[in-house]
Design a protein around this motif. Structure first.
Motif, PDB file in Angstrom:
ATOM      1  N   CYS A 301       0.865  -1.147  -0.035  1.00  0.00           N
ATOM      2  CA  CYS A 301      -0.132  -0.062   0.066  1.00  0.00           C
ATOM      3  C   CYS A 301       0.939   1.238   0.153  1.00  0.00           C
ATOM      4  N   PHE A 302       1.892   1.329   1.054  1.00  0.00           N
ATOM      5  CA  PHE A 302       2.825   2.344   1.059  1.00  0.00           C
ATOM      6  C   PHE A 302       3.556   2.709  -0.394  1.00  0.00           C
ATOM      7  N   MET A 303       3.788   1.789  -1.224  1.00  0.00           N
ATOM      8  CA  MET A 303       4.489   2.005  -2.481  1.00  0.00           C
ATOM      9  C   MET A 303       3.428   2.015  -3.815  1.00  0.00           C
ATOM     10  N   GLY A 304       2.052   2.246  -3.450  1.00  0.00           N
ATOM     11  CA  GLY A 304       1.138   2.486  -4.411  1.00  0.00           C
ATOM     12  C   GLY A 304       0.479   1.490  -4.857  1.00  0.00           C
ATOM     13  N   ALA A 305       0.354   0.342  -4.354  1.00  0.00           N
ATOM     14  CA  ALA A 305      -0.307  -0.959  -4.924  1.00  0.00           C
ATOM     15  C   ALA A 305      -1.917  -0.527  -4.819  1.00  0.00           C
ATOM     16  N   ALA A 306      -2.545  -1.215  -5.809  1.00  0.00           N
ATOM     17  CA  ALA A 306      -4.114  -1.141  -5.906  1.00  0.00           C
ATOM     18  C   ALA A 306      -4.602  -2.057  -4.999  1.00  0.00           C
ATOM     19  N   LEU A 359      -4.727   4.300  -0.367  1.00  0.00           N
ATOM     20  CA  LEU A 359      -4.017   3.269   0.222  1.00  0.00           C
ATOM     21  C   LEU A 359      -2.528   3.907   0.635  1.00  0.00           C
ATOM     22  N   SER A 360      -1.954   4.408  -0.455  1.00  0.00           N
ATOM     23  CA  SER A 360      -0.665   4.917   0.067  1.00  0.00           C
ATOM     24  C   SER A 360      -0.650   5.869   1.127  1.00  0.00           C
ATOM     25  N   ALA A 361      -1.353   6.980   0.924  1.00  0.00           N
ATOM     26  CA  ALA A 361      -1.488   7.963   1.913  1.00  0.00           C
ATOM     27  C   ALA A 361      -1.788   7.429   3.263  1.00  0.00           C
ATOM     28  N   ALA A 362      -2.861   6.218   3.144  1.00  0.00           N
ATOM     29  CA  ALA A 362      -3.103   5.747   4.763  1.00  0.00           C
ATOM     30  C   ALA A 362      -1.997   4.897   5.101  1.00  0.00           C
ATOM     31  N   ALA A 363      -1.249   4.170   4.470  1.00  0.00           N
ATOM     32  CA  ALA A 363      -0.159   3.226   4.804  1.00  0.00           C
ATOM     33  C   ALA A 363       0.709   4.495   5.598  1.00  0.00           C
ATOM     34  N   LEU A 364       1.079   5.587   4.811  1.00  0.00           N
ATOM     35  CA  LEU A 364       1.968   6.574   5.278  1.00  0.00           C
ATOM     36  C   LEU A 364       1.449   6.986   6.715  1.00  0.00           C
ATOM     37  N   ALA A 365       0.260   7.136   6.744  1.00  0.00           N
ATOM     38  CA  ALA A 365      -0.168   7.833   8.206  1.00  0.00           C
ATOM     39  C   ALA A 365      -0.173   6.681   9.074  1.00  0.00           C
ATOM     40  N   TYR A 366      -0.250   5.470   8.962  1.00  0.00           N
ATOM     41  CA  TYR A 366      -0.490   4.375   9.672  1.00  0.00           C
ATOM     42  C   TYR A 366       1.222   4.283  10.379  1.00  0.00           C
ATOM     43  N   MET A 367       2.147   4.644   9.465  1.00  0.00           N
ATOM     44  CA  MET A 367       3.510   4.237   9.827  1.00  0.00           C
ATOM     45  C   MET A 367       3.845   5.402  10.827  1.00  0.00           C
ATOM     46  N   LYS A 368       3.519   6.699  10.424  1.00  0.00           N
ATOM     47  CA  LYS A 368       3.931   7.824  11.333  1.00  0.00           C
ATOM     48  C   LYS A 368       3.187   7.682  12.537  1.00  0.00           C
ATOM     49  N   ASN A 369       2.114   6.995  12.463  1.00  0.00           N
ATOM     50  CA  ASN A 369       1.144   7.018  13.886  1.00  0.00           C
ATOM     51  C   ASN A 369       2.103   5.921  14.579  1.00  0.00           C
ATOM     52  N   ILE A 370       2.604   4.912  14.320  1.00  0.00           N
ATOM     53  CA  ILE A 370       3.355   3.972  15.098  1.00  0.00           C
ATOM     54  C   ILE A 370       4.696   4.268  15.475  1.00  0.00           C
TER      55      ILE A 370
END
Length: 481
Positions: A301-306, A359-370
């Motif tokens: 997701c972080f790298m832009g997968a569909a 998904l990419s933006a959401a994965a980035l937000a998740y990583m920053k959240n952890i």
């Protein structure tokens, strides 16, 4: 006007009364207890056919009342159809048994007291000075199909015999993750190359060497556990050991509760390790299924997968291990219960919204959240985007490391190239891109193997600049497999 309103109210009331009440179509069954088994299970004198003959089905959640106290229990066929410590109403070849999986229902709920003689014989004293025949039981529908997905998932059966699988790669559950802006040969996932509990370690280790893996996230084990595997008799994963000794393996020892604080903090440490070290990367747990599935989905997701690519990759593991057929009831149950739930955990979006979520933006937000910083996320993204086509075996890996491990005893002399139900080759031709297609799904349709998407990409380089960006209606050349 008043007359019209009166008629409407009368019709509305009639319709409401005509609607079935929850559980009304499923008559309750009542009876008692015929036996308390050694481990505290209640054997009921209600025949299972009384439920199945009235429309009850495995996977329904039932209200089971014992001595006036109501319990919720899924209707299943085995104790192991529920997790350890959970209630189950089991149909044991026509006999209903109320039990706690790996527990003691009678003692836990005060139904009876266990008496154990010196010779090990167990008897029971029913609470309140009563007899067994005095225990009253009734069963009613609580939620039709409420446990159906979980029940179907518990029916999955896999073997750990190499001869039951079409190739070494499928047996090891080893594959590249090629989606979005991930670099070529940057990220791989697999079953454990070090823990041989399920007989796949030597195979996964061979593929790790073949793909020049440099950096490993071991999601399942601690440092002590890894060293213990090295010391076991018959250990046969020399490449993994060389990576570990060179500092290329991060032992995280994560649990399977993806919402737990220790899972998040441990995962953050692992992602920092990837950001600080170059690939090719390998992510694994024991089976390469749950924890590896979560991390693979997050990085994809972080790298832009569909959305479809992430789901397809996760479900490939279940096709590998359990030979699930796409579109089957079990396939959909696993998908909805597992990868859809994982993506909801990562993104915070509901299941119905995931296909439209960034998904990419959401994965980035998740990583920053952890706990990852912007700089750490940027470094991780840069490393994952690199192509590792010309990667060499790290200098610190001993040159004498064998290219292929000694095969486990059950490995057959010959292996079919692909599963029998998949085509061994597809004729050259063309394909018109349809809505929802990506190179991965097109390769699955054409060759029975999504991993062959690169063949299509290479054959259409003049038409495709970015393999993640193809257009509906675009006509692609399909080379021979």
């Amino acid at each position: 006007m008043k007359k019209t309103l009166s008629v409407l109210l009368t019709l509305t009331l009639a319709l409401i009364l005509a609607l079935p009440v929850c559980g009304a179509d499923f008559p309750a069954a009542s009876g008692g207890v015929s036996e308390i088994q050694k481990y505290g299970n209640l054997v009921l004198d209600i025949a299972a056919e009384k439920l199945t003959g009235s429309g009850y089905a495995y996977g329904d959640v039932l209200a089971v009342t014992v001595d006036g106290k109501e319990y919720e229990a899924p209707f299943c066929t085995n104790y192991s159809d529920v997790n350890t410590g959970e209630l189950v109403l089991r149909d044991n070849d026509g006999t209903l048994i109320l039990a706690i999986n790996m527990g003691d229902f009678a003692s836990t709920n005060g139904v009876a007291v266990k008496n154990k003689a010196e010779d090990g014989t167990v008897t029971w004293t029913v609470s309140g000075g009563r007899e067994l025949k005095d225990i009253a039981v009734s069963i009613a529908m609580k939620e039709q199909g409420g446990y159906r997905d979980q029940y179907l998932i518990h029916q999955l059966v896999r073997t750990d015999k190499r001869s039951d699988y079409a190739s070494d790669q499928i047996f090891a559950n080893f594959r590249a993750i090629p989606f979005g802006s991930l670099g070529k040969n940057a990220l791989f996932r697999s079953s454990s190359p070090v823990n041989n509990e399920i007989g796949r370690a030597a195979y996964a280790d061979a593929f790790a060497k073949e793909n020049h893996i440099r950096t490993v996230l071991n999601l399942a084990n601690s440092t002590e556990e890894i060293q213990g595997y090295f010391a076991e008799e018959g250990f046969n994963s020399p490449y993994y050991k060389s990576l570990y000794e060179a500092g290329g393996v991060k032992a995280l020892g994560l649990g399977v509760d993806f919402t737990a604080a220790d899972f998040k903090s441990g995962l953050a440490d692992g992602l920092r390790f990837l950001a600080a070290n170059e690939g090719p990367y390998l992510v694994h747990c024991n089976e390469g299924k749950d924890r590896a599935g979560f991390v693979s989905a997050l990085l994809s997701c972080f790298m832009g997968a569909a959305y479809e690519q992430v789901v397809d990759d996760y479900m490939t593991t279940y096709e590998n291990y359990y030979h699930l057929e796409r579109g089957s009831e079990q396939y959909e149950a696993v998908k909805n219960s597992n990868i859809v739930s994982i993506l909801s955990t990562i993104t915070g979006a509901k299941a119905a919204e995931l296909s439209k979520t960034d998904l990419s933006a959401a994965a980035l937000a998740y990583m920053k959240n952890i706990g990852l910083t912007d700089a750490e996320c940027a470094a991780l993204r840069a490393n994952l985007a690199k192509d590792y086509v010309t990667a060499e075996v790290p200098a610190e890996v001993p040159a004498e490391t064998p290219a292929t491990p000694a095969a486990p005893a059950e490995k057959p002399a010959e292996t079919p190239a692909v599963p029998a139900e998949q085509p061994a080759a597809a004729p050259a031709g063309t394909y018109t891109v349809a809505p929802g297609d990506c190179l991965w799904t097109i390769a699955r349709k054409a060759y029975g193997n999504g991993q062959k998407w690169e063949k299509i990409f290479e054959a259409n380089r003049d038409e495709i600049r970015d393999p993640a960006m193809i257009q509906i209606g675009q006509v692609l050349t399909l080379p021979a497999a």
